[in-house]
Design a protein around this motif. Structure first.
Motif, PDB file in Angstrom:
ATOM      1  N   VAL A 163     -12.572 -30.238 -36.222  1.00  0.00           N
ATOM      2  CA  VAL A 163     -13.921 -30.194 -36.058  1.00  0.00           C
ATOM      3  C   VAL A 163     -14.511 -30.595 -37.147  1.00  0.00           C
ATOM      4  O   VAL A 163     -14.159 -30.728 -38.408  1.00  0.00           O
ATOM      5  N   LEU A 164     -15.692 -31.252 -37.044  1.00  0.00           N
ATOM      6  CA  LEU A 164     -16.315 -32.068 -37.984  1.00  0.00           C
ATOM      7  C   LEU A 164     -17.812 -31.853 -37.754  1.00  0.00           C
ATOM      8  O   LEU A 164     -18.365 -31.344 -36.757  1.00  0.00           O
ATOM      9  N   PRO A 165     -18.734 -31.591 -38.981  1.00  0.00           N
ATOM     10  CA  PRO A 165     -19.942 -31.164 -38.732  1.00  0.00           C
ATOM     11  C   PRO A 165     -20.659 -32.646 -38.301  1.00  0.00           C
ATOM     12  O   PRO A 165     -20.590 -33.524 -38.311  1.00  0.00           O
ATOM     13  N   ARG A 166     -21.975 -31.953 -37.530  1.00  0.00           N
ATOM     14  CA  ARG A 166     -22.544 -33.299 -36.919  1.00  0.00           C
ATOM     15  C   ARG A 166     -24.028 -33.024 -37.686  1.00  0.00           C
ATOM     16  O   ARG A 166     -24.595 -32.083 -37.593  1.00  0.00           O
ATOM     17  N   ARG A 167     -24.581 -34.292 -38.253  1.00  0.00           N
ATOM     18  CA  ARG A 167     -25.795 -34.224 -38.525  1.00  0.00           C
ATOM     19  C   ARG A 167     -26.887 -34.539 -37.512  1.00  0.00           C
ATOM     20  O   ARG A 167     -26.611 -35.030 -36.579  1.00  0.00           O
ATOM     21  N   PRO A 168     -27.994 -33.746 -37.578  1.00  0.00           N
ATOM     22  CA  PRO A 168     -28.644 -32.899 -38.593  1.00  0.00           C
ATOM     23  C   PRO A 168     -27.904 -31.479 -38.285  1.00  0.00           C
ATOM     24  O   PRO A 168     -27.724 -30.680 -39.366  1.00  0.00           O
ATOM     25  N   THR A 169     -27.350 -31.113 -37.252  1.00  0.00           N
ATOM     26  CA  THR A 169     -27.035 -29.615 -36.858  1.00  0.00           C
ATOM     27  C   THR A 169     -25.929 -29.805 -35.942  1.00  0.00           C
ATOM     28  O   THR A 169     -25.614 -30.770 -35.374  1.00  0.00           O
ATOM     29  N   GLY A 170     -25.024 -28.584 -35.913  1.00  0.00           N
ATOM     30  CA  GLY A 170     -23.911 -28.685 -34.607  1.00  0.00           C
ATOM     31  C   GLY A 170     -22.627 -29.156 -35.480  1.00  0.00           C
ATOM     32  O   GLY A 170     -22.738 -29.535 -36.848  1.00  0.00           O
ATOM     33  N   GLU A 171     -21.608 -29.086 -34.552  1.00  0.00           N
ATOM     34  CA  GLU A 171     -20.324 -29.555 -34.874  1.00  0.00           C
ATOM     35  C   GLU A 171     -19.875 -30.168 -33.722  1.00  0.00           C
ATOM     36  O   GLU A 171     -20.001 -29.800 -32.674  1.00  0.00           O
ATOM     37  N   ILE A 172     -18.917 -31.142 -34.079  1.00  0.00           N
ATOM     38  CA  ILE A 172     -17.996 -31.967 -33.031  1.00  0.00           C
ATOM     39  C   ILE A 172     -16.633 -31.476 -33.042  1.00  0.00           C
ATOM     40  O   ILE A 172     -16.119 -31.394 -34.021  1.00  0.00           O
ATOM     41  N   ILE A 173     -16.169 -31.168 -31.732  1.00  0.00           N
ATOM     42  CA  ILE A 173     -14.579 -30.607 -31.707  1.00  0.00           C
ATOM     43  C   ILE A 173     -13.757 -31.596 -30.840  1.00  0.00           C
ATOM     44  O   ILE A 173     -14.311 -31.909 -29.909  1.00  0.00           O
ATOM     45  N   PHE A 174     -12.765 -31.800 -31.336  1.00  0.00           N
ATOM     46  CA  PHE A 174     -11.945 -32.466 -30.928  1.00  0.00           C
ATOM     47  C   PHE A 174     -10.523 -31.922 -30.503  1.00  0.00           C
ATOM     48  O   PHE A 174      -9.931 -31.390 -31.397  1.00  0.00           O
ATOM     49  N   LEU A 175     -10.288 -31.952 -29.340  1.00  0.00           N
ATOM     50  CA  LEU A 175      -9.038 -31.160 -28.835  1.00  0.00           C
ATOM     51  C   LEU A 175      -7.956 -32.235 -28.051  1.00  0.00           C
ATOM     52  O   LEU A 175      -8.315 -33.068 -27.367  1.00  0.00           O
ATOM     53  N   GLU A 176      -6.833 -31.795 -28.531  1.00  0.00           N
ATOM     54  CA  GLU A 176      -5.442 -32.470 -27.876  1.00  0.00           C
ATOM     55  C   GLU A 176      -4.767 -31.327 -27.199  1.00  0.00           C
ATOM     56  O   GLU A 176      -4.444 -30.465 -27.706  1.00  0.00           O
ATOM     57  N   MET A 177      -4.902 -31.343 -25.742  1.00  0.00           N
ATOM     58  CA  MET A 177      -4.320 -30.136 -25.021  1.00  0.00           C
ATOM     59  C   MET A 177      -3.416 -30.658 -24.020  1.00  0.00           C
ATOM     60  O   MET A 177      -3.573 -31.841 -23.389  1.00  0.00           O
ATOM     61  N   ASP A 178      -2.497 -29.866 -23.584  1.00  0.00           N
ATOM     62  CA  ASP A 178      -1.653 -30.002 -22.509  1.00  0.00           C
ATOM     63  C   ASP A 178      -1.943 -28.970 -21.191  1.00  0.00           C
ATOM     64  O   ASP A 178      -2.369 -27.990 -21.458  1.00  0.00           O
ATOM     65  N   THR A 179      -1.942 -29.595 -20.108  1.00  0.00           N
ATOM     66  CA  THR A 179      -2.148 -28.854 -18.918  1.00  0.00           C
ATOM     67  C   THR A 179      -0.974 -28.926 -18.010  1.00  0.00           C
ATOM     68  O   THR A 179      -0.066 -29.441 -17.897  1.00  0.00           O
ATOM     69  N   LEU A 180      -1.156 -27.817 -16.856  1.00  0.00           N
ATOM     70  CA  LEU A 180      -0.224 -27.907 -15.836  1.00  0.00           C
ATOM     71  C   LEU A 180      -0.876 -27.731 -14.699  1.00  0.00           C
ATOM     72  O   LEU A 180      -2.080 -27.219 -14.426  1.00  0.00           O
ATOM     73  N   GLU A 181      -0.245 -28.729 -13.604  1.00  0.00           N
ATOM     74  CA  GLU A 181      -0.790 -28.743 -12.219  1.00  0.00           C
ATOM     75  C   GLU A 181      -0.635 -27.222 -11.566  1.00  0.00           C
ATOM     76  O   GLU A 181       0.199 -26.657 -11.623  1.00  0.00           O
TER      77      GLU A 181
END
Length: 350
Positions: free
Chosen positions: A69-87
């Motif tokens: 998670v990184l802060p976003r200027r001027p406000t908010g945050e950017i979230i990076f997810l690495e996720m596994d899924t199933l069919e």
């Protein structure tokens, strides 16, 4: 006068130097992979992925691999997810909520997806900015170790698979109780059984503007769209019966061996464009033999992928989160904790 001009020039130089200085470095955070905030983000990401997948099946969240998670200027945050899924066993065209879909069993040759997701968290609302997924079936070796008698997935363009679908669809059209002849949209699964000799297939269909009689008379039929669209998803078992020294005969026995669920699609639904994507192509699936922009397994051992950029996707209200004040030195220390990743499996590992 000269002194005044020199002071003005000096001020401009200093101002220019000040504006050219880089911003202070962004200080991010590393939440645990099973943090409730991250689980909520994963659910929203899965809703987005399923609503933008053009082929195959809906997927469910299985495990979080990594989070940043990184802060976003001027406000908010950017979230990076690495996720596994199933069919799951629900086709993407099905209106069934994914929460009510059954995860595909490992003995059916399960399929796993790997997704990278970028999200914006702003004023308590999540917004998916982009997703990039690829998926692949469990290895045949692992399937055989788990279940030696289980049938592995076959290439969707294999002649026996395609012939089984043609036979099953003809059987459905001959006995369906609607006023429409149905055409094939895509083949989604095919497996062979040796005892008894049979082929198990799954495929999506769409209603045409023809009756079965008109279709048999070779009328120019086309798949209906818009408010008249009707879609379906079928599962069938087609048996192979040897005929002496002649060719093998494909037979669909009675007792509901061909089972099709027919459902309507609402106008404006995110999947209504799937019909246009398929029309006129007559292909088993875009996942055969090459990489495609879709979250669907490829049966030729090539990874199929799905990518979407969703700047216009509406933001989704997040679960309540604690607002964070401006970062200072005292806040850096909590980020030094050992992040607990990857997270737990919600279903099973592949």
């Amino acid at each position: 006068m000269k002194s005044l001009i020199a002071l003005v020039l000096l001020g401009q130089i200093l101002a220019s130097k000040a504006t050219s200085e880089p911003f202070p470095p962004l200080i991010g955070r590393r939440p645990d992979c099973d943090d409730p905030e991250i689980e909520n983000a994963a659910k929203i990401a899965m809703d987005h992925i399923n609503s933008h997948t053009l082929h195959g099946y809906k997927h469910v969240f299985n495990r979080m691999e990594n989070v940043k998670v990184l802060p976003r200027r001027p406000t908010g945050e950017i979230i990076f997810l690495e996720m596994d899924t199933l069919e799951t066993n629900c086709h993407v065209m099905s209106p069934t909520p994914v929460e009510n879909c059954t995860v595909r069993a490992r003995t059916e040759h399960a399929v796993e997806g790997d997704c990278d997701v970028k999200m914006l968290l702003l004023e308590g609302q999540y917004k998916v900015l982009s997703t990039k997924c690829h998926s692949s079936p469990d290895s045949r070796e692992d399937l055989q170790r788990l279940c030696p008698d289980c049938a592995p997935l076959q290439p969707l363009n294999e002649p026996e698979v395609m012939n089984a679908v043609t036979t099953a669809l003809a059987e459905f059209n001959a006995h369906n109780e609607t006023d429409h002849h149905y055409d094939l949209l895509e083949i989604t699964r095919g497996r062979h059984s040796h005892m008894p000799r049979a082929t198990f297939v799954e495929f999506a269909i769409a209603a045409t503007n023809c009756t079965e009689k008109e279709a048999n008379e070779h009328k120019d039929c086309h798949v209906m769209t818009g408010e008249h669209a009707h879609f379906g998803f079928c599962k069938a078992t087609v048996f192979k019966k040897p005929s002496g020294d002649g060719p093998t005969i494909l037979m669909v026995f009675p007792d509901n061996v061909v089972a099709c669920e027919i459902f309507d699609k609402k106008v404006g639904h995110s999947h209504t464009h799937l019909t246009q994507h398929h029309l006129g192509k007559k292909i088993p699936s875009p996942g055969v033999g090459h990489t495609v922009l879709d979250l669907i397994h490829s049966h030729n051992n090539t990874l199929a992928s799905h990518e979407s950029h969703s700047a216009e996707v509406p933001a989704v209200q997040a679960s309540p989160v604690v607002k964070r004040a401006a970062v200072d030195v005292a806040q850096i220390q909590p980020m030094l904790h050992l992040q607990q990743c990857p997270g737990k499996y919600r279903h099973f590992a592949i």
